[in-house]
Scaffold this motif. Structure first.
Motif, PDB file in Angstrom:
ATOM      1  N   LEU A  44     -28.017 -58.302  -5.845  1.00 55.86           N
ATOM      2  CA  LEU A  44     -28.162 -56.853  -5.676  1.00 55.86           C
ATOM      3  C   LEU A  44     -28.496 -56.216  -7.013  1.00 55.86           C
ATOM      4  O   LEU A  44     -27.890 -56.532  -8.033  1.00 55.86           O
ATOM      5  CB  LEU A  44     -26.873 -56.248  -5.121  1.00 55.86           C
ATOM      6  CG  LEU A  44     -26.708 -56.215  -3.600  1.00 55.86           C
ATOM      7  CD1 LEU A  44     -27.634 -55.231  -2.948  1.00 55.86           C
ATOM      8  CD2 LEU A  44     -26.835 -57.593  -2.988  1.00 55.86           C
ATOM      9  N   LYS A  45     -29.434 -55.289  -7.002  1.00 61.22           N
ATOM     10  CA  LYS A  45     -29.886 -54.640  -8.227  1.00 61.22           C
ATOM     11  C   LYS A  45     -29.167 -53.326  -8.492  1.00 61.22           C
ATOM     12  O   LYS A  45     -29.551 -52.572  -9.388  1.00 61.22           O
ATOM     13  CB  LYS A  45     -31.398 -54.434  -8.163  1.00 61.22           C
ATOM     14  CG  LYS A  45     -32.151 -55.762  -8.055  1.00 61.22           C
ATOM     15  CD  LYS A  45     -33.643 -55.591  -7.986  1.00 61.22           C
ATOM     16  CE  LYS A  45     -34.331 -56.943  -7.858  1.00 61.22           C
ATOM     17  NZ  LYS A  45     -35.797 -56.817  -7.824  1.00 61.22           N
ATOM     18  N   THR A  46     -28.120 -53.071  -7.717  1.00 66.65           N
ATOM     19  CA  THR A  46     -27.281 -51.879  -7.914  1.00 66.65           C
ATOM     20  C   THR A  46     -25.811 -52.264  -7.776  1.00 66.65           C
ATOM     21  O   THR A  46     -25.484 -53.351  -7.292  1.00 66.65           O
ATOM     22  CB  THR A  46     -27.597 -50.782  -6.865  1.00 66.65           C
ATOM     23  OG1 THR A  46     -27.407 -51.329  -5.550  1.00 66.65           O
ATOM     24  CG2 THR A  46     -29.019 -50.254  -7.017  1.00 66.65           C
ATOM     25  N   ILE A  47     -24.957 -51.340  -8.184  1.00 69.47           N
ATOM     26  CA  ILE A  47     -23.508 -51.474  -8.019  1.00 69.47           C
ATOM     27  C   ILE A  47     -23.113 -50.648  -6.800  1.00 69.47           C
ATOM     28  O   ILE A  47     -23.506 -49.486  -6.677  1.00 69.47           O
ATOM     29  CB  ILE A  47     -22.769 -50.935  -9.259  1.00 69.47           C
ATOM     30  CG1 ILE A  47     -23.238 -51.640 -10.520  1.00 69.47           C
ATOM     31  CG2 ILE A  47     -21.261 -51.071  -9.093  1.00 69.47           C
ATOM     32  CD1 ILE A  47     -22.815 -50.932 -11.805  1.00 69.47           C
ATOM     33  N   THR A 115     -18.211 -57.535  -2.913  1.00 74.79           N
ATOM     34  CA  THR A 115     -18.340 -57.176  -1.504  1.00 74.79           C
ATOM     35  C   THR A 115     -18.398 -58.373  -0.552  1.00 74.79           C
ATOM     36  O   THR A 115     -17.693 -58.391   0.447  1.00 74.79           O
ATOM     37  CB  THR A 115     -19.574 -56.280  -1.280  1.00 74.79           C
ATOM     38  OG1 THR A 115     -20.738 -56.963  -1.734  1.00 74.79           O
ATOM     39  CG2 THR A 115     -19.425 -54.958  -2.020  1.00 74.79           C
ATOM     40  N   THR A 116     -19.245 -59.347  -0.817  1.00 75.53           N
ATOM     41  CA  THR A 116     -19.361 -60.532   0.041  1.00 75.53           C
ATOM     42  C   THR A 116     -19.678 -61.711  -0.862  1.00 75.53           C
ATOM     43  O   THR A 116     -20.820 -62.161  -0.949  1.00 75.53           O
ATOM     44  CB  THR A 116     -20.489 -60.349   1.093  1.00 75.53           C
ATOM     45  OG1 THR A 116     -20.353 -59.083   1.710  1.00 75.53           O
ATOM     46  CG2 THR A 116     -20.426 -61.425   2.167  1.00 75.53           C
ATOM     47  N   ASN A 117     -18.655 -62.232  -1.530  1.00 73.28           N
ATOM     48  CA  ASN A 117     -18.900 -63.142  -2.654  1.00 73.28           C
ATOM     49  C   ASN A 117     -19.318 -64.555  -2.268  1.00 73.28           C
ATOM     50  O   ASN A 117     -19.539 -65.382  -3.138  1.00 73.28           O
ATOM     51  CB  ASN A 117     -17.694 -63.175  -3.591  1.00 73.28           C
ATOM     52  CG  ASN A 117     -16.423 -63.652  -2.904  1.00 73.28           C
ATOM     53  OD1 ASN A 117     -16.450 -64.149  -1.789  1.00 73.28           O
ATOM     54  ND2 ASN A 117     -15.299 -63.475  -3.576  1.00 73.28           N
ATOM     55  N   CYS A 118     -19.479 -64.826  -0.977  1.00 69.55           N
ATOM     56  CA  CYS A 118     -19.986 -66.149  -0.588  1.00 69.55           C
ATOM     57  C   CYS A 118     -21.510 -66.185  -0.536  1.00 69.55           C
ATOM     58  O   CYS A 118     -22.105 -67.269  -0.589  1.00 69.55           O
ATOM     59  CB  CYS A 118     -19.404 -66.580   0.751  1.00 69.55           C
ATOM     60  SG  CYS A 118     -19.812 -65.474   2.095  1.00 69.55           S
ATOM     61  N   VAL A 119     -22.163 -65.017  -0.440  1.00 74.86           N
ATOM     62  CA  VAL A 119     -23.624 -65.008  -0.353  1.00 74.86           C
ATOM     63  C   VAL A 119     -24.293 -64.023  -1.312  1.00 74.86           C
ATOM     64  O   VAL A 119     -25.504 -64.064  -1.478  1.00 74.86           O
ATOM     65  CB  VAL A 119     -24.114 -64.692   1.083  1.00 74.86           C
ATOM     66  CG1 VAL A 119     -23.722 -65.789   2.045  1.00 74.86           C
ATOM     67  CG2 VAL A 119     -23.619 -63.343   1.543  1.00 74.86           C
ATOM     68  N   THR A 120     -23.524 -63.131  -1.941  1.00 77.88           N
ATOM     69  CA  THR A 120     -24.132 -62.136  -2.809  1.00 77.88           C
ATOM     70  C   THR A 120     -23.281 -61.934  -4.059  1.00 77.88           C
ATOM     71  O   THR A 120     -22.067 -62.163  -4.036  1.00 77.88           O
ATOM     72  CB  THR A 120     -24.324 -60.791  -2.075  1.00 77.88           C
ATOM     73  OG1 THR A 120     -24.865 -59.827  -2.972  1.00 77.88           O
ATOM     74  CG2 THR A 120     -23.019 -60.255  -1.530  1.00 77.88           C
ATOM     75  N   ASP A 121     -23.933 -61.471  -5.119  1.00 73.10           N
ATOM     76  CA  ASP A 121     -23.216 -61.167  -6.366  1.00 73.10           C
ATOM     77  C   ASP A 121     -22.887 -59.685  -6.469  1.00 73.10           C
ATOM     78  O   ASP A 121     -22.502 -59.201  -7.538  1.00 73.10           O
ATOM     79  CB  ASP A 121     -24.042 -61.608  -7.578  1.00 73.10           C
ATOM     80  CG  ASP A 121     -25.383 -60.885  -7.700  1.00 73.10           C
ATOM     81  OD1 ASP A 121     -25.704 -60.025  -6.848  1.00 73.10           O
ATOM     82  OD2 ASP A 121     -26.124 -61.178  -8.658  1.00 73.10           O
ATOM     83  N   THR A 165     -15.339 -49.910  10.231  1.00 71.64           N
ATOM     84  CA  THR A 165     -15.404 -51.343   9.928  1.00 71.64           C
ATOM     85  C   THR A 165     -16.041 -51.624   8.575  1.00 71.64           C
ATOM     86  O   THR A 165     -16.005 -52.760   8.099  1.00 71.64           O
ATOM     87  CB  THR A 165     -16.202 -52.090  11.019  1.00 71.64           C
ATOM     88  OG1 THR A 165     -17.528 -51.539  11.093  1.00 71.64           O
ATOM     89  CG2 THR A 165     -15.523 -51.983  12.372  1.00 71.64           C
ATOM     90  N   ASP A 166     -16.625 -50.624   7.941  1.00 67.36           N
ATOM     91  CA  ASP A 166     -17.270 -50.782   6.640  1.00 67.36           C
ATOM     92  C   ASP A 166     -16.241 -51.204   5.595  1.00 67.36           C
ATOM     93  O   ASP A 166     -15.198 -50.561   5.432  1.00 67.36           O
ATOM     94  CB  ASP A 166     -17.916 -49.451   6.247  1.00 67.36           C
ATOM     95  CG  ASP A 166     -18.407 -49.454   4.828  1.00 67.36           C
ATOM     96  OD1 ASP A 166     -19.367 -50.198   4.543  1.00 67.36           O
ATOM     97  OD2 ASP A 166     -17.820 -48.725   3.997  1.00 67.36           O
ATOM     98  N   ALA A 167     -16.518 -52.290   4.877  1.00 64.80           N
ATOM     99  CA  ALA A 167     -15.547 -52.877   3.951  1.00 64.80           C
ATOM    100  C   ALA A 167     -15.173 -51.931   2.811  1.00 64.80           C
ATOM    101  O   ALA A 167     -13.999 -51.825   2.442  1.00 64.80           O
ATOM    102  CB  ALA A 167     -16.081 -54.188   3.393  1.00 64.80           C
ATOM    103  N   ILE A 168     -16.154 -51.248   2.230  1.00 63.15           N
ATOM    104  CA  ILE A 168     -15.858 -50.349   1.115  1.00 63.15           C
ATOM    105  C   ILE A 168     -14.940 -49.224   1.574  1.00 63.15           C
ATOM    106  O   ILE A 168     -13.982 -48.863   0.886  1.00 63.15           O
ATOM    107  CB  ILE A 168     -17.164 -49.801   0.508  1.00 63.15           C
ATOM    108  CG1 ILE A 168     -17.954 -50.942  -0.143  1.00 63.15           C
ATOM    109  CG2 ILE A 168     -16.892 -48.695  -0.501  1.00 63.15           C
ATOM    110  CD1 ILE A 168     -19.344 -50.560  -0.592  1.00 63.15           C
ATOM    111  N   SER A 169     -15.207 -48.691   2.767  1.00 63.64           N
ATOM    112  CA  SER A 169     -14.363 -47.626   3.310  1.00 63.64           C
ATOM    113  C   SER A 169     -12.954 -48.128   3.581  1.00 63.64           C
ATOM    114  O   SER A 169     -11.971 -47.458   3.256  1.00 63.64           O
ATOM    115  CB  SER A 169     -14.974 -47.076   4.604  1.00 63.64           C
ATOM    116  OG  SER A 169     -16.268 -46.575   4.384  1.00 63.64           O
ATOM    117  N   LEU A 170     -12.844 -49.310   4.179  1.00 66.49           N
ATOM    118  CA  LEU A 170     -11.524 -49.866   4.488  1.00 66.49           C
ATOM    119  C   LEU A 170     -10.716 -50.106   3.216  1.00 66.49           C
ATOM    120  O   LEU A 170      -9.539 -49.746   3.135  1.00 66.49           O
ATOM    121  CB  LEU A 170     -11.670 -51.174   5.267  1.00 66.49           C
ATOM    122  CG  LEU A 170     -12.201 -51.059   6.692  1.00 66.49           C
ATOM    123  CD1 LEU A 170     -12.477 -52.439   7.265  1.00 66.49           C
ATOM    124  CD2 LEU A 170     -11.214 -50.309   7.571  1.00 66.49           C
TER     125      LEU A 170
END
Length: 198
Positions: A44-47, A115-121, A165-170
């Motif tokens: 991802l090119k953003t935070i 956020t999803t450390n098995c497939v993204t940084d 269900t959004d992870a950041i919101s949860l």
């Protein structure tokens, strides 16, 4: 080798896809067991940023939008992406203004996340903001948003019963409630949250 050492060996890496927001890199690897394999990583090119705004009545604001990758509608806290040069706090402040038409006098970081450390940084930061004032919302061209102002307790209930269900919101809502329950919030913010029923 310690438990925190990297057990993977990268033999070669190749970018398979690239656009303004993401790149997909395929890595030829030796696994921790020493066997050959591939590991694809979405860069991802953003935070990622998210913010829970709390108004003078103890209400918050959720943003509703259709999420293309999920193929369904999603209720979330105001969130988005910040350029690395911009930084997560400035990005969260911008997203709150763009999506919800709000500015805040006070900000507190709630969590840093992967956020999803098995497939993204992708990494991110979640904030709570209070001392709100209104400004003009100006969402991005690819956003068709619905704003919903509701008591903080109702947003928390939506997180608890699966309507959010959004992870950041949860993560943000649960961490805010944990800090509230353990008396670790600034008095002014705690008083705003306590003005609503639990």
């Amino acid at each position: 080798m310690t438990d925190e050492s990297n057990p993977w060996t990268v033999l070669r890496s190749e970018t398979k896809y690239d656009n303004a927001w993401i790149s997909v890199v395929e890595n030829a690897v030796l696994t921790p067991a020493g066997t050959p394999g591939i590991y694809g990583v979405v860069h991802l090119k953003t935070i990622a940023t998210g913010v829970i705004p709390i108004d003078a009545q103890g209400n918050t604001v959720l943003v509703g939008q259709y999420r293309f990758p999920l193929g369904r509608y999603s209720w979330e806290i105001p969130e988005g992406g910040a350029a690395f040069a911009e930084g997560p706090l400035a990005g969260a402040q911008r997203e709150l203004s763009e999506e919800a038409g709000l500015e805040a006098a006070h900000w507190q970081e709630l969590a840093r996340i992967d956020t999803t450390n098995c497939v993204t940084d992708e990494s991110g930061a979640v904030y709570v903001a209070w001392g709100l004032s209104e400004t003009a919302a100006h969402p991005d061209d690819d956003e068709q948003l619905t704003l919903r102002r509701l008591p903080y307790a109702d947003a928390l209930a939506m997180a608890m019963d699966g309507r959010i269900t959004d992870a950041i919101s949860l993560i943000g809502l649960m961490k805010l409630e944990l800090l509230r329950g353990t008396g670790q919030l600034p008095d002014e913010l705690a008083a705003l949250l306590d003005s609503q029923p639990s």
